[in-house]
Design an enzyme around this catalytic site. Structure first.
Site, PDB file in Angstrom:
ATOM      1  N   CYS A   2       0.558  -1.134  -0.081  1.00 24.37           N
ATOM      2  CA  CYS A   2       0.067  -0.045   0.128  1.00 24.37           C
ATOM      3  C   CYS A   2       0.928   1.285  -0.120  1.00 24.37           C
ATOM      4  CB  CYS A   2      -1.018   0.160   1.102  1.00 24.37           C
ATOM      5  SG  CYS A   2      -1.950  -1.281   1.225  1.00 24.37           S
ATOM      6  N   ARG A  27       3.936  -0.835  -4.802  1.00 26.96           N
ATOM      7  CA  ARG A  27       3.428  -1.215  -3.483  1.00 26.96           C
ATOM      8  C   ARG A  27       2.223  -2.045  -3.479  1.00 26.96           C
ATOM      9  NH1 ARG A  27       5.150   1.601   1.274  1.00 26.96           N
ATOM     10  NH2 ARG A  27       7.362   2.090   1.104  1.00 26.96           N
ATOM     11  N   TRP A  74      -2.510  -3.095  -1.761  1.00 28.73           N
ATOM     12  CA  TRP A  74      -2.255  -4.431  -1.830  1.00 28.73           C
ATOM     13  C   TRP A  74      -3.177  -5.149  -0.701  1.00 28.73           C
ATOM     14  CZ3 TRP A  74      -0.501  -8.455   1.583  1.00 28.73           C
ATOM     15  CH2 TRP A  74      -0.086  -9.654   1.077  1.00 28.73           C
ATOM     16  N   ASN A 100      -1.885   2.307   5.390  1.00 32.33           N
ATOM     17  CA  ASN A 100      -0.885   1.094   5.021  1.00 32.33           C
ATOM     18  C   ASN A 100      -0.541   0.536   6.299  1.00 32.33           C
ATOM     19  OD1 ASN A 100       1.127  -0.377   4.192  1.00 32.33           O
ATOM     20  ND2 ASN A 100       2.535   1.257   4.460  1.00 32.33           N
ATOM     21  N   GLY A 101      -0.840  -0.806   6.488  1.00 35.91           N
ATOM     22  CA  GLY A 101      -0.458  -1.737   7.304  1.00 35.91           C
ATOM     23  C   GLY A 101      -1.740  -2.523   8.066  1.00 35.91           C
ATOM     24  N   GLU A 498      15.681 -20.253  -5.989  1.00 34.99           N
ATOM     25  CA  GLU A 498      15.380 -18.961  -6.538  1.00 34.99           C
ATOM     26  C   GLU A 498      14.890 -19.053  -7.985  1.00 34.99           C
ATOM     27  OE1 GLU A 498      14.930 -15.941  -5.369  1.00 34.99           O
ATOM     28  OE2 GLU A 498      15.097 -14.608  -7.353  1.00 34.99           O
ATOM     29  N   LYS A 502      11.133 -17.858  -9.256  1.00 35.59           N
ATOM     30  CA  LYS A 502      10.979 -17.098 -10.191  1.00 35.59           C
ATOM     31  C   LYS A 502       9.832 -17.544 -11.239  1.00 35.59           C
ATOM     32  CE  LYS A 502      12.426 -13.833  -9.295  1.00 35.59           C
ATOM     33  NZ  LYS A 502      13.125 -13.673  -7.935  1.00 35.59           N
ATOM     34  N   GLU A 505       6.339 -16.942  -9.572  1.00 34.61           N
ATOM     35  CA  GLU A 505       5.913 -15.581  -9.638  1.00 34.61           C
ATOM     36  C   GLU A 505       5.423 -15.277 -11.172  1.00 34.61           C
ATOM     37  OE1 GLU A 505       8.080 -12.748  -6.901  1.00 34.61           O
ATOM     38  OE2 GLU A 505       9.589 -13.610  -8.000  1.00 34.61           O
ATOM     39  N   HIS A 521      13.693 -38.369  -0.695  1.00 35.12           N
ATOM     40  CA  HIS A 521      13.115 -38.575   0.501  1.00 35.12           C
ATOM     41  C   HIS A 521      11.699 -38.156   0.552  1.00 35.12           C
ATOM     42  CE1 HIS A 521      16.986 -39.495   2.692  1.00 35.12           C
ATOM     43  NE2 HIS A 521      17.557 -38.380   1.878  1.00 35.12           N
ATOM     44  N   LYS A 620       5.539  -5.175  -4.717  1.00 34.72           N
ATOM     45  CA  LYS A 620       7.014  -5.268  -4.636  1.00 34.72           C
ATOM     46  C   LYS A 620       7.662  -5.060  -3.188  1.00 34.72           C
ATOM     47  CE  LYS A 620      11.283  -4.572  -6.779  1.00 34.72           C
ATOM     48  NZ  LYS A 620      11.817  -6.122  -7.328  1.00 34.72           N
TER      49      LYS A 620
HETATM   50  O1  M6R Z   1      12.459  -5.658  -0.403  1.00 35.13           O
HETATM   51  P1  M6R Z   1      12.831  -7.238  -0.149  1.00 35.13           P
HETATM   52  O2  M6R Z   1      14.115  -7.795  -0.665  1.00 35.13           O
HETATM   53  O3  M6R Z   1      12.840  -7.288   1.449  1.00 35.13           O
HETATM   54  O4  M6R Z   1      11.790  -8.087  -0.443  1.00 35.13           O
HETATM   55  C1  M6R Z   1      11.706  -9.314  -0.208  1.00 35.13           C
HETATM   56  C2  M6R Z   1      10.863 -10.212  -0.938  1.00 35.13           C
HETATM   57  O5  M6R Z   1       9.350  -9.712  -0.826  1.00 35.13           O
HETATM   58  C3  M6R Z   1      11.061 -10.104  -2.434  1.00 35.13           C
HETATM   59  O6  M6R Z   1      12.324 -10.872  -2.678  1.00 35.13           O
HETATM   60  C4  M6R Z   1      10.183 -11.321  -3.112  1.00 35.13           C
HETATM   61  O7  M6R Z   1      10.253 -12.432  -2.972  1.00 35.13           O
HETATM   62  C5  M6R Z   1      10.119 -10.784  -4.550  1.00 35.13           C
HETATM   63  N1  M6R Z   1       8.916 -10.700  -5.444  1.00 35.13           N
HETATM   64  C6  M6R Z   1      11.055 -12.019  -5.361  1.00 35.13           C
HETATM   65  O8  M6R Z   1      11.242 -11.840  -6.793  1.00 35.13           O
END
Ligand code: M6R
Length: 625
Positions: A2, A27, A74, A100-101, A498, A502, A505, A521, A620
């Site tokens: 937000c 945000r 958000w 926000n919060g 990772e 990716k 997402e 396992h 983000k």
């Molecule tokens: O701003 P930050 O690095 O603290 O954010 C952490 C995660 O929210 C961020 O890495 C998220 O997983 C990304 N969307 C990954 O692509």
């Protein structure tokens, strides 16, 4: 998550609010809205979905108000729709609030207000704030006191923007465990969750500290603590160079940002490492100290403090957590100190064993992730030394630790992190070599050789990017998968995690990353001819064992893809598709093995027609716990 904005001054408020919101869409993009005071009446316009929907709505309304607040959401409480969009108003329609919060006791407050006759229209926790202020106002008092009385009843962490029809000459802003900045112009003032949003108008900014309320007028800002005591704070001067937010000919920001990685690595490495013969120097600032922007920069631990460390705790979320997993292995290998890495949100409610000999490191691209900040604050309260690794020198993280490593990525627009991941990795390599040299756990020759190897990485990344057409061709072959498994060992187990993150997402394809040895396992049960298995297979200590684990998957008829180095004949024989990269020392390989996997996810996402830069349900900057 937000974003909050505000404006009052001679300009039409709506277009200014919109331009501020454009800088904060990262945000959250579930909905957006503004509240302005037009001809003495409070007027709210809001729309579910991306900011462009609000923009279209405003284009039909032409508000000419000179004061207003805005919000990009958000969703936490209540589905993303027009009703749950902010701003929220009280029953009299004269007070509007953006939030926000999370208000943790909203249900209790809501029930109480409903019993008092207040009618709610949304499912949000935020609406309760507007009604609560309205109720307190009915008991009398100045607006500032009314808001302060209301705040005393709220439990949780929050940032607020508030306007009232009765006071069209001011905006109130509240910060309780978030970030809020007031920009000061000539007879005009701005409000924003992120100072980047006001930078297009002014470089004079006053940041709200924790638990402060601001009364903002066209002539400036007055700050008060929650007990009503006035606080004096001079504005700081931000770097006034504007951020360039441009795709520069790329189809998506993500593609541009993947291609910026060689530059980002060079910039981050050369900032702290002038020459392989020189020591790494973390004392260098990321901002011009003359700019007086109030943030910490550089690492200020003394040699004695570094020698006295006996434990390191790292806190991070998402992609930053994966970078931290690599960091743990590097730090333990080179510095010889035990390192614990935690998903920051897992610290809550747990006994955190840190002490005065612990270095606690928070890793966060945005420097605003609530879980990560909370974990670092807890470690700090227990006496640990603290450090941040971030891409934002002006973030909340920068304000709570005196030791800061700032990655040189520029703004990362795409919600999926790419260039900031490799820059976080580079920071860990630098930090591990730095601490190892200080503690004498590696020789000068070894340190020099490692610095030279680090400096060769950006060129290798360029060589991988030059192969993107081949990577695209391979990627699209697997775009119809419903489940994808990524495996890797040691330093490349985080690469597997990772890579899977990716793909999830960006393409919404279900993907999981596993330690290759863990496959047998349990996870191996999901494999059949429809499940691609992507193996990260680098020559070195775990090559043979990783290959054996891949063979186990192949024996279950899985489709086999590998990230391997050029000339790996065994890989060419074992796997259906090879994403090849230039030969690299195993120790440095996470810096390059991730690149073909980023591209694979990008090409699949684009091929499937997904929203590459703003994937569904994400934001983000995740500022709620
Ligand atoms: O701003 P930050 O690095 O603290 O954010 C952490 C995660 O929210 C961020 O890495 C998220 O997983 C990304 N969307 C990954 O692509």
């Amino acid at each position: 998550m937000c974003g909050i904005v505000g404006y009052l001054g001679p300009l039409n408020a709506a277009p200014v609010l919109l331009s501020e919101l454009k800088c904060l869409e990262y945000r959250g993009y579930d909905s957006a809205g503004v509240a302005v005071i037009e001809n003495g009446r409070l007027c709210v316009m809001k729309a579910a979905g991306k900011l462009s929907n609000l923009e279209n709505l405003l284009a039909t309304q032409h508000p000419t108000a000179k004061v207003g607040i805005g919000h990009t959401r958000w969703a936490t409480h209540g589905v993303p729709n027009d009703t749950n969009a902010h701003p929220h108003i009280d029953s009299t329609g004269t007070i509007a609030v953006v939030h926000n919060g999370i208000i943790e006791n909203f249900e209790e407050l809501k029930e109480d207000l409903i019993n008092k006759g207040y009618a709610f229209s949304s499912d949000t926790d935020s609406e309760v704030i507007a009604h609560l202020i309205s109720y307190e106002l009915s008991k009398g008092g100045e607006m500032l006191d009314v808001i302060l009385r209301s705040l005393k009843q709220l439990v949780g962490a929050y940032a607020l923007g508030i306007v009232s029809q009765e006071h069209p000459d001011r905006i109130y802003a509240v910060n309780h465990h978030y970030s809020l900045s007031v920009g000061l112009g000539q007879d005009e003032s701005f409000l924003a969750s992120d100072s980047m949003a006001v930078r297009q108008y002014t470089n004079r900014v006053v940041r709200l500290e924790q638990s402060e309320i601001a009364e903002i007028t066209t002539q400036g800002v007055r700050l008060f603590t929650f007990d009503g005591t006035e606080v004096k704070r001079s504005p700081i001067a931000m770097d006034s160079s504007p951020y360039v937010i441009d795709k520069c000919g790329h189809k998506h920001f993500l593609h541009k940002e993947i291609h910026e990685q060689p530059l980002v690595l060079r910039q981050t490495l050369t900032k702290y490492l002038r020459h392989p013969n020189h020591p790494i120097d973390f004392s260098v600032g990321d901002v011009d100290p003359e700019a007086n922007d109030g943030t910490a920069y550089g690492v200020h631990l003394t040699d004695e403090e570094i020698k006295g460390l006996n434990h390191i705790n790292v806190f991070a979320c998402g992609t930053a957590y994966h970078a931290s997993m690599v960091g743990k292995i590097l730090l333990e290998e080179l510095v010889g100190i035990p390192v614990a890495v935690d998903i920051a949100s897992e610290i809550r409610g747990r006994k955190l064993l840190v002490n005065e000999s612990t270095l606690a490191i928070a890793v966060s691209q945005s420097g605003e992730t609530a879980d990560t900040l909370a974990a670092l604050k807890e470690a700090k309260s227990k006496g640990a030394y603290t450090m941040g690794i971030t891409n934002r020198a002006d973030s909340h993280l920068a304000q709570i630790t005196p030791n800061l490593i700032v990655t040189e990525c520029g703004i990362e627009v795409s919600v999926a992190a790419t260039k900031t991941y490799v820059a976080q990795l580079a920071s860990f390599y630098l930090l591990a070599i730095y601490l190892a040299e200080k503690r004498g756990t590696i020789s000068a020759d070894k340190a020099r050789e490692m610095k030279m190897q680090l400096n060769s990485i950006p060129t290798m990344v360029e060589q991988i990017l030059a192969r993107e057409e081949e990577i695209k061709e391979t990627s699209i072959k697997y775009a119809d998968a419903h489940d994808v498994v990524f495996i890797g060992r040691g330093l490349n187990f985080p690469t597997a995690l990772e890579g899977a993150l990716k793909l999830k997402e960006l393409s919404y394809i279900h993907a999981s990353g596993y330690a290759a040895g863990e496959l047998k396992h349990g996870p191996i049960a999901v494999l059949d001819q429809n499940v691609p298995v992507i193996t990260v297979l680098m020559p070195g200590t775990v090559y043979e064992k990783t290959l054996s684990n891949a063979q186990e998957a192949r024996a279950r008829n899985a489709k086999m893809i590998v990230v391997a180095v050029d000339g790996d004949e065994q890989a060419a024989k074992t796997f259906d598709s090879v994403l090849s990269i230039p030969p690299i020392d195993e120790l440095f390989s996470p810096l390059t093995t991730i690149v073909p996997l980023q591209l694979l996810s990008y090409f699949i996402s684009d091929y499937l027609g997904k929203d590459v830069d703003q994937p569904r349900n994400l934001a983000k900057s995740v500022t709620v716990e």
